[in-house]
Write a protein that holds these residues in place. Structure first.
Motif, PDB file in Angstrom:
ATOM      1  N   ILE A  62      42.467  37.366  33.548  1.00  0.00           N
ATOM      2  CA  ILE A  62      42.022  38.231  34.636  1.00  0.00           C
ATOM      3  C   ILE A  62      40.720  37.667  35.171  1.00  0.00           C
ATOM      4  O   ILE A  62      39.757  37.486  34.431  1.00  0.00           O
ATOM      5  CB  ILE A  62      41.816  39.677  34.150  1.00  0.00           C
ATOM      6  CG1 ILE A  62      43.138  40.252  33.643  1.00  0.00           C
ATOM      7  CG2 ILE A  62      41.239  40.540  35.270  1.00  0.00           C
ATOM      8  CD1 ILE A  62      42.999  41.576  32.944  1.00  0.00           C
ATOM      9  N   ALA A  63      40.687  37.377  36.462  1.00  0.00           N
ATOM     10  CA  ALA A  63      39.469  36.908  37.120  1.00  0.00           C
ATOM     11  C   ALA A  63      39.472  37.461  38.535  1.00  0.00           C
ATOM     12  O   ALA A  63      40.341  37.116  39.340  1.00  0.00           O
ATOM     13  CB  ALA A  63      39.395  35.388  37.141  1.00  0.00           C
ATOM     14  N   CYS A  64      38.534  38.351  38.832  1.00  0.00           N
ATOM     15  CA  CYS A  64      38.486  38.993  40.130  1.00  0.00           C
ATOM     16  C   CYS A  64      37.042  38.995  40.628  1.00  0.00           C
ATOM     17  O   CYS A  64      36.122  39.318  39.881  1.00  0.00           O
ATOM     18  CB  CYS A  64      39.020  40.417  40.037  1.00  0.00           C
ATOM     19  SG  CYS A  64      39.119  41.258  41.617  1.00  0.00           S
ATOM     20  N   LEU A  65      36.869  38.636  41.888  1.00  0.00           N
ATOM     21  CA  LEU A  65      35.559  38.645  42.524  1.00  0.00           C
ATOM     22  C   LEU A  65      35.580  39.669  43.644  1.00  0.00           C
ATOM     23  O   LEU A  65      36.381  39.575  44.571  1.00  0.00           O
ATOM     24  CB  LEU A  65      35.232  37.257  43.087  1.00  0.00           C
ATOM     25  CG  LEU A  65      33.928  37.115  43.853  1.00  0.00           C
ATOM     26  CD1 LEU A  65      32.733  37.404  42.954  1.00  0.00           C
ATOM     27  CD2 LEU A  65      33.819  35.737  44.467  1.00  0.00           C
ATOM     28  N   TRP A  66      34.709  40.673  43.525  1.00  0.00           N
ATOM     29  CA  TRP A  66      34.572  41.711  44.544  1.00  0.00           C
ATOM     30  C   TRP A  66      33.353  41.380  45.391  1.00  0.00           C
ATOM     31  O   TRP A  66      32.276  41.131  44.857  1.00  0.00           O
ATOM     32  CB  TRP A  66      34.393  43.076  43.902  1.00  0.00           C
ATOM     33  CG  TRP A  66      35.570  43.550  43.115  1.00  0.00           C
ATOM     34  CD1 TRP A  66      35.792  43.351  41.790  1.00  0.00           C
ATOM     35  CD2 TRP A  66      36.694  44.275  43.606  1.00  0.00           C
ATOM     36  NE1 TRP A  66      36.994  43.922  41.420  1.00  0.00           N
ATOM     37  CE2 TRP A  66      37.558  44.495  42.523  1.00  0.00           C
ATOM     38  CE3 TRP A  66      37.055  44.759  44.859  1.00  0.00           C
ATOM     39  CZ2 TRP A  66      38.759  45.182  42.652  1.00  0.00           C
ATOM     40  CZ3 TRP A  66      38.243  45.463  44.983  1.00  0.00           C
ATOM     41  CH2 TRP A  66      39.084  45.661  43.891  1.00  0.00           C
ATOM     42  N   THR A  67      33.520  41.395  46.709  1.00  0.00           N
ATOM     43  CA  THR A  67      32.421  41.091  47.624  1.00  0.00           C
ATOM     44  C   THR A  67      32.369  42.153  48.718  1.00  0.00           C
ATOM     45  O   THR A  67      33.406  42.517  49.274  1.00  0.00           O
ATOM     46  CB  THR A  67      32.613  39.708  48.271  1.00  0.00           C
ATOM     47  OG1 THR A  67      32.626  38.723  47.249  1.00  0.00           O
ATOM     48  CG2 THR A  67      31.494  39.391  49.244  1.00  0.00           C
ATOM     49  N   ILE A 116      31.160  48.407  44.764  1.00  0.00           N
ATOM     50  CA  ILE A 116      30.769  48.785  43.397  1.00  0.00           C
ATOM     51  C   ILE A 116      31.789  49.757  42.812  1.00  0.00           C
ATOM     52  O   ILE A 116      32.202  49.626  41.652  1.00  0.00           O
ATOM     53  CB  ILE A 116      29.355  49.372  43.383  1.00  0.00           C
ATOM     54  CG1 ILE A 116      28.338  48.299  43.776  1.00  0.00           C
ATOM     55  CG2 ILE A 116      29.016  49.979  42.027  1.00  0.00           C
ATOM     56  CD1 ILE A 116      26.949  48.824  44.064  1.00  0.00           C
ATOM     57  N   SER A 117      32.226  50.720  43.604  1.00  0.00           N
ATOM     58  CA  SER A 117      33.212  51.692  43.127  1.00  0.00           C
ATOM     59  C   SER A 117      34.522  51.015  42.734  1.00  0.00           C
ATOM     60  O   SER A 117      35.109  51.345  41.699  1.00  0.00           O
ATOM     61  CB  SER A 117      33.480  52.744  44.206  1.00  0.00           C
ATOM     62  OG  SER A 117      32.316  53.489  44.461  1.00  0.00           O
ATOM     63  N   CYS A 118      34.978  50.068  43.543  1.00  0.00           N
ATOM     64  CA  CYS A 118      36.220  49.348  43.222  1.00  0.00           C
ATOM     65  C   CYS A 118      36.097  48.581  41.910  1.00  0.00           C
ATOM     66  O   CYS A 118      37.008  48.606  41.079  1.00  0.00           O
ATOM     67  CB  CYS A 118      36.577  48.388  44.354  1.00  0.00           C
ATOM     68  SG  CYS A 118      37.173  49.195  45.843  1.00  0.00           S
ATOM     69  N   ALA A 119      34.964  47.915  41.709  1.00  0.00           N
ATOM     70  CA  ALA A 119      34.761  47.162  40.471  1.00  0.00           C
ATOM     71  C   ALA A 119      34.706  48.094  39.264  1.00  0.00           C
ATOM     72  O   ALA A 119      35.274  47.792  38.204  1.00  0.00           O
ATOM     73  CB  ALA A 119      33.486  46.331  40.565  1.00  0.00           C
ATOM     74  N   GLU A 120      34.060  49.246  39.409  1.00  0.00           N
ATOM     75  CA  GLU A 120      33.968  50.197  38.297  1.00  0.00           C
ATOM     76  C   GLU A 120      35.333  50.798  37.962  1.00  0.00           C
ATOM     77  O   GLU A 120      35.661  50.986  36.792  1.00  0.00           O
ATOM     78  CB  GLU A 120      32.959  51.306  38.630  1.00  0.00           C
ATOM     79  CG  GLU A 120      31.521  50.836  38.671  1.00  0.00           C
ATOM     80  CD  GLU A 120      31.022  50.310  37.326  1.00  0.00           C
ATOM     81  OE1 GLU A 120      31.398  50.865  36.272  1.00  0.00           O
ATOM     82  OE2 GLU A 120      30.258  49.336  37.336  1.00  0.00           O
ATOM     83  N   ILE A 121      36.139  51.079  38.971  1.00  0.00           N
ATOM     84  CA  ILE A 121      37.484  51.600  38.717  1.00  0.00           C
ATOM     85  C   ILE A 121      38.329  50.548  38.018  1.00  0.00           C
ATOM     86  O   ILE A 121      39.080  50.860  37.082  1.00  0.00           O
ATOM     87  CB  ILE A 121      38.133  52.069  40.033  1.00  0.00           C
ATOM     88  CG1 ILE A 121      37.415  53.313  40.553  1.00  0.00           C
ATOM     89  CG2 ILE A 121      39.625  52.345  39.843  1.00  0.00           C
ATOM     90  CD1 ILE A 121      37.793  53.717  41.957  1.00  0.00           C
ATOM     91  N   MET A 122      38.189  49.298  38.417  1.00  0.00           N
ATOM     92  CA  MET A 122      38.933  48.220  37.768  1.00  0.00           C
ATOM     93  C   MET A 122      38.521  48.100  36.302  1.00  0.00           C
ATOM     94  O   MET A 122      39.373  47.935  35.426  1.00  0.00           O
ATOM     95  CB  MET A 122      38.707  46.902  38.495  1.00  0.00           C
ATOM     96  CG  MET A 122      39.505  45.759  37.919  1.00  0.00           C
ATOM     97  SD  MET A 122      39.214  44.243  38.833  1.00  0.00           S
ATOM     98  CE  MET A 122      40.072  43.084  37.796  1.00  0.00           C
TER      99      MET A 122
END
Length: 134
Positions: free
Chosen positions: A56-61, A71-77
Motif C-alpha cells: 500500500i502506497a498512497c500520496l494525498w495532496t 487531511i480527512s481523507c488520509a485519516e479515514i484511510m
C-alpha cells in the motif's frame, strides 16, 4: 477594484517530481484533492485499488481550501487499514498568479501573486526512513 474584472489564474503545475518527500515509489497512487472533490468517491477508489494488495502506497495532496479535506481523507484511510500504515507529512506552498483586467483603457493589468498552503501526506504499509522529517 470596481475598475477591474477578474481574468485568468495561472497555477504552478503539480508534478510528482516536485513533491518534497524523498524515495517515493514509482507506482504510488497519487490522489490530488480539490475543493469540488467528493470524499466518498476518492476513498472508494483508494479502497478498491488496495482491496487485495499487500503493498500500500498512497500520496494525498491538497492545496488552499482543500487542505482540510485532504487531511480527512488520509485519516479515514488510516482508520480503514487499522493503523497498519506509516505516514510522512510535508507542508509547502503553491504559487498562484491572478490576473485582473482593467475596465478603463488608461489602467494597466494587475497581477496578484499568492502562495497557497499545500499538504502532502504519504501513507505506506512498509516502514519509512525514520530520518525523514515530517
Amino acid at each position: 477594484m470596481e475598475n477591474y474584472v477578474k481574468g485568468k489564474n495561472l497555477e504552478e503545475p503539480l508534478d510528482i517530481s516536485k513533491v518534497p518527500i524523498s524515495n517515493l515509489p514509482q507506482d504510488v497512487l497519487w490522489m490530488q484533492i480539490r475543493g469540488g472533490t467528493k470524499m466518498t468517491n476518492v476513498l472508494a477508489h483508494v479502497m478498491k485499488q488496495f482491496e487485495n494488495k499487500t503493498d500500500i502506497a498512497c500520496l494525498w495532496t491538497g492545496f488552499g481550501p482543500s487542505v482540510g479535506k485532504t487531511i480527512s481523507c488520509a485519516e479515514i484511510m488510516k482508520k480503514e487499514f487499522k493503523h497498519e500504515l506509516h505516514q510522512v507529512t510535508k507542508i509547502c506552498y503553491r504559487l498562484v498568479e491572478e490576473y485582473w483586467d482593467p475596465v478603463l483603457p488608461e489602467l494597466q493589468q494587475l497581477v496578484v501573486k499568492r502562495k497557497l498552503p499545500m499538504i502532502h501526506i504519504y501513507l505506506s504499509n512498509k516502514p519509512l526512513d525514520i530520518r525523514e522529517l515530517g
